[in-house]
Design an enzyme around this catalytic site. Structure first.
Site, PDB file in Angstrom:
ATOM      1  N   ASP A 354      62.520  40.609 107.903  1.00 44.60           N
ATOM      2  CA  ASP A 354      62.457  39.164 107.992  1.00 44.60           C
ATOM      3  C   ASP A 354      62.554  38.634 106.572  1.00 44.60           C
ATOM      4  OD1 ASP A 354      62.265  36.720 109.010  1.00 44.60           O
ATOM      5  OD2 ASP A 354      60.162  36.818 109.519  1.00 44.60           O
ATOM      6  N   THR A 355      63.583  37.834 106.295  1.00 41.34           N
ATOM      7  CA  THR A 355      64.024  37.662 104.929  1.00 41.34           C
ATOM      8  C   THR A 355      64.708  36.316 104.749  1.00 41.34           C
ATOM      9  OG1 THR A 355      64.444  40.035 104.868  1.00 41.34           O
ATOM     10  CG2 THR A 355      65.482  38.756 103.145  1.00 41.34           C
ATOM     11  N   VAL A 356      64.787  35.844 103.499  1.00 38.86           N
ATOM     12  CA  VAL A 356      65.667  34.730 103.164  1.00 38.86           C
ATOM     13  C   VAL A 356      66.582  35.161 102.028  1.00 38.86           C
ATOM     14  CG1 VAL A 356      64.102  32.918 103.924  1.00 38.86           C
ATOM     15  CG2 VAL A 356      63.961  33.732 101.561  1.00 38.86           C
ATOM     16  N   MET A 436      69.884  37.704 105.665  1.00 41.60           N
ATOM     17  CA  MET A 436      68.710  38.417 106.143  1.00 41.60           C
ATOM     18  C   MET A 436      69.136  39.229 107.353  1.00 41.60           C
ATOM     19  SD  MET A 436      67.767  36.838 109.199  1.00 41.60           S
ATOM     20  CE  MET A 436      66.041  36.512 109.421  1.00 41.60           C
TER      21      MET A 436
END
Length: 542
Positions: A354-356, A436
């Protein structure tokens, strides 16, 4: 959505408020790093389910004055008390994905901002004081912001007791205190959401500097709460943390140079994938055909096999990077691909994330590709009291098998799915891009590159085009081939006939991740920006 074009500067992030904050810095004469820190700090507030100052980040920075690409690893190391024995004696054969034992690595985000800021001041004539770059983030935390549909959806999902991946957040007191209303319900899209404790913490960092996070009152608060609840991080672990400049990885793709981060990131897999595709005439296959999807999926399997065998902290293993990214090795891997049949002997994949990702290009041609993450959505679910800091669970990806390449050890960095990317042409940035999405990151990067370089798509069209995912991604448990429903049924049927376990998913589903890209036209220096309709982002320029 149209591709956004601008003559001077461009920024793209997965949240429109962060994009606006970064653009304000560019328009006032700030450089790409200053704008990126502003965007990253804002994202830690306005997109809290996907990233936090309790997570990690990785940077690719292009210095237009020197023509140099710099890469910065700001991922945290496992605590000195984080041992396999410690988990085994408590009955664990795998590290928990939620709770205090999942928060076993030092958060690296703030150290990444600090190290990049110092580079900006010394090498890019940085204009802004440190505190100014965090002002927008502090304002949104203190005064509130409207909850996005994404945050509302994933908060609801995190509380669903029928969902085994997320139900444990019901038992995380810090999560409930921060992300739920006083009546116990979660915020709906459009409702005002404030984070007073986080505002106070960010204000301390803004006024006293990044060292306050690792050696001052913030570190003491975090460690006190962790140790009171069975955590494994110590004050010494925070004191000794550093972000590190590392040599970037590079391979040729057609007439371009593709850059990414070295291990402990899976940048190795992203570049290996391009190294394999170099051996095929992709345009002859046709974009969107079954042959196109099949080739990229099979190349992904080969790249992931190398990744899963070798990827870990390079301080703990000798990783043969030159061999793995050599043109001959790419040719050898390409030769293993059977265009008439899907390979089925590849080990089942597991990581998710879970990322930006955000990208910035300034008026002088400096560029930043930055990725920031807490691993699972809402990370460990742990928010130590009076800090507002959501701690990541990246360390839960360590193995408790002592023979595994990525086995847990004190002060070790774990395998990271994160990898920001940049494509150069004639030693200048041509494409700044990333996404992401765990396993999907190398695959989406390859989709963007092939659609833009090989098929001539504009930036937004390349992002909008139907995507696929082999393996797992953020929020998805199953290992199969997920493909968006916009792909023609005849193509899906052909892929199934080739032996792919195809599962059709929703159009524009965020299972495919939130991608972004900025293309710099070498003919006139116009910046072309795109953001993903699967997310809440925006590309904006001036």
């Amino acid at each position: 959505m149209p591709t956004i074009m601008a003559p001077h500067g461009m920024v793209t992030t997965p949240h429109y408020l962060a994009s606006q904050a970064a653009l304000n810095i560019l328009k006032q004469g700030g450089n790409a790093i200053e704008a990126a820190i502003t965007a990253a700090s804002a994202l830690s507030v306005v997109y809290p389910h996907m990233n936090s100052i309790g997570g990690d980040n990785f940077w690719l920075i292009y210095n237009a004055g020197t023509g140099e690409v710099k890469s910065l690893n700001a991922s945290g190391r496992a605590g000195s008390c984080a041992t396999i024995h410690h988990y085994n004696t408590q009955g664990y054969t795998t590290i928990p994905t939620r709770g205090y034992l999942a928060a076993n690595t030092v958060p690296g985000v703030i150290s990444g901002w600090q190290k990049a800021y110092e580079y900006s001041q010394h090498n890019l004539a940085g204009l802004f004081p440190w505190c100014d770059l965090l002002a927008e983030a502090i304002g949104y935390a203190k005064n509130g912001l409207p909850v996005t549909p994404s945050q509302a959806y994933w908060t609801s999902t995190a509380l669903d007791p029928a969902n085994p991946e997320f139900h444990s957040l019901n038992h995380c007191e810090g999560f409930r205190r921060t992300f739920l209303k006083k009546d116990g319900n979660h915020y709906q899209a459009g409702e005002l959401f404030t984070q007073y404790d986080l505002a106070a913490t960010l204000d301390l960092i803004a006024t006293k500097g990044a060292n306050e996070f690792y050696q001052g009152s913030i570190a003491k608060q975090l460690v006190s709460d962790l140790q009171a609840n069975g955590g494994v991080l110590t004050l010494d672990d925070f004191n000794q943390h550093t972000a590190d400049w590392v040599p970037p990885l590079c391979v040729s793709y057609r007439n371009y140079q593709a850059y990414n981060l070295p291990p402990n990131t899976q940048g190795l897999a992203s570049l290996s994938l391009l190294n394999i595709l170099n051996n095929y005439d992709i345009t002859a296959l046709g974009e969107g055909t079954a042959a196109y999807y099949h080739l990229l999926i099979e190349a992904t399997k080969q790249a992931f096999a190398d990744r899963d065998r070798w990827l870990t902290d390079p301080d703990f293993a000798d990783i043969p990077l030159s061999y793995l990214l050599a043109k001959q090795h790419g040719c050898d891997l390409a030769a293993r691909i059977n265009m008439s049949k899907a390979a089925n002997e590849v080990t089942v994949l597991d990581p998710k994330g879970d990322t930006v990702w955000l990208g910035v290009v300034d008026n002088k041609g400096n560029a930043v590709s930055l990725i920031q993450s807490i691993y699972y959505d809402f990370g460990s679910g742990v928010i130590p009291r009076e800090t507002g800091i959501l701690l990541q669970n990246r360390g839960s990806y360590f193995s408790l098998d002592p023979t595994h390449i990525n086995c847990l050890a004190p002060r070790k960095r774990t395998f990271h799915t994160l990898n920001p990317a940049m494509l150069l042409k004639d030693n200048k940035p041509y494409l700044v891009y990333g996404t992401m999405g765990g396993e999907g990151q190398p695959q989406t990067q390859a989709a963007l590159v092939t659609r833009i370089v090989d098929f001539g798509f504009n930036v937004q069209a390349a992002i909008d085009a139907p995507r696929w995912l082999y393996g797992r991604s953020w929020g998805a448990i199953s290992n199969d081939l997920k493909i968006e429903g916009r792909v023609p049924s005849a193509v899906v049927e052909q892929l199934a006939n080739l032996g792919h376990p195809v599962k059709t998913v929703d159009n524009f589903t965020d299972i495919m991740g939130h991608a972004g890209a900025i293309l710099i036209d070498p003919a006139n220096n116009i910046k072309h920006g795109g953001a993903d309709p699967r997310g809440d982002g925006a590309a904006i320029g001036y």
